[in-house]
Scaffold this motif. Structure first.
Motif, short mmCIF file in Angstrom:
data_model
loop_
_atom_site.label_atom_id
_atom_site.label_comp_id
_atom_site.label_asym_id
_atom_site.label_seq_id
_atom_site.Cartn_x
_atom_site.Cartn_y
_atom_site.Cartn_z
N TYR A 5 0.95 -1.24 -0.04
CA TYR A 5 0.14 0.08 -0.21
C TYR A 5 0.72 1.12 0.04
CZ TYR A 5 0.73 -0.19 5.03
OH TYR A 5 1.16 -0.25 6.46
N ASN A 6 0.31 2.50 -0.47
CA ASN A 6 1.08 3.55 -0.55
C ASN A 6 0.39 4.62 0.61
OD1 ASN A 6 2.82 3.25 -2.80
ND2 ASN A 6 1.10 2.87 -3.80
N ARG A 37 -3.64 5.90 4.96
CA ARG A 37 -2.43 5.56 5.36
C ARG A 37 -1.23 6.45 5.35
NH1 ARG A 37 -2.83 0.49 7.09
NH2 ARG A 37 -4.24 -0.68 5.58
N GLN A 42 -3.56 5.93 0.74
CA GLN A 42 -4.65 4.93 0.30
C GLN A 42 -5.58 4.72 1.60
OE1 GLN A 42 -2.26 1.61 -1.20
NE2 GLN A 42 -3.04 2.16 -3.09
N GLN A 47 4.02 3.72 3.72
CA GLN A 47 3.82 2.88 2.63
C GLN A 47 4.63 1.71 2.80
OE1 GLN A 47 4.99 5.63 -0.43
NE2 GLN A 47 7.50 4.96 -0.22
#
Length: 190
Positions: A78-79, A150, A82, A153
């Motif tokens: 994930y970044n 988020r 997000q 990452q």
């Protein structure tokens, strides 16, 4: 009715195996069951190390809610930015948790004897938070702090197989004392 065509690309001898739909489904189901058993054994060891005192039925329920996904080296799990909707446990491989730090600096340059020009520059740095290995869990920070997106990452350093569970099932699967324990352990890791 045929659902696939097989073409031989070389001039050599080719041996084909034909499976009925029923046999294929049975083989597929056996593989799914085998994977679930392996994941249960992994979770049993992993969860007992992390959260102590979980019984087998609670771990089995967690296992039923979890899925597994494979990422290649270099892929992001994930970044930053997000939605924070998933909790992860590293099954195999190695990844890195990072954040981005923006540093602004003002530079003052004389234009003439009385005037100055201010130029603002921004330097973007990737900061490694921690290395993630087998049995490490991540993605819980934002969920436990009720963040919608988020702040970190995660990038795979090797090919990774990662177990995951959505936010609703995560909050339902882990009792309050376990969530508090996760918060405490997370603070100790940083």
């Amino acid at each position: 009715m045929r659902s696939a065509t097989v073409k031989c690309l070389d001039d050599g001898c080719t041996t084909c195996l034909s499976l009925t739909k029923e046999h294929y489904q049975r083989l597929f189901l056996k593989q799914v069951i085998f994977d679930k058993i392996q994941n249960f054994e992994f979770l049993y060891k992993c969860v007992n190390e992390l959260f102590n005192q979980w019984n087998k039925s609670r771990i089995m329920a967690l296992n039923e809610s979890m899925e597994i996904v494979t990422y290649d080296k270099g892929q992001y799990v994930y970044n930053i930015g997000q939605p924070a909707e998933v909790f992860y446990i590293m099954r195999e491989g190695e990844a890195q948790s990072e954040t981005v730090i923006e540093m602004e600096k003002n530079h003052k340059y004389p234009i003439d004897k009385e005037q100055w020009q201010i130029k603002r520059t921004t330097k973007v740095l990737q900061y490694r938070i921690r290395r993630l290995q087998k049995s490490d869990y991540f993605g819980h920070e934002e969920i436990l702090n009720n963040n919608q997106n988020r702040a970190t990452q995660v990038q795979c350093r090797t090919k990774c197989r990662i177990l995951y569970i959505n936010k609703a099932d995560f909050l339902r699967s882990f009792p309050e004392f376990t969530l508090e324990e996760m918060k405490r352990k997370h603070c100790e890791m940083i």
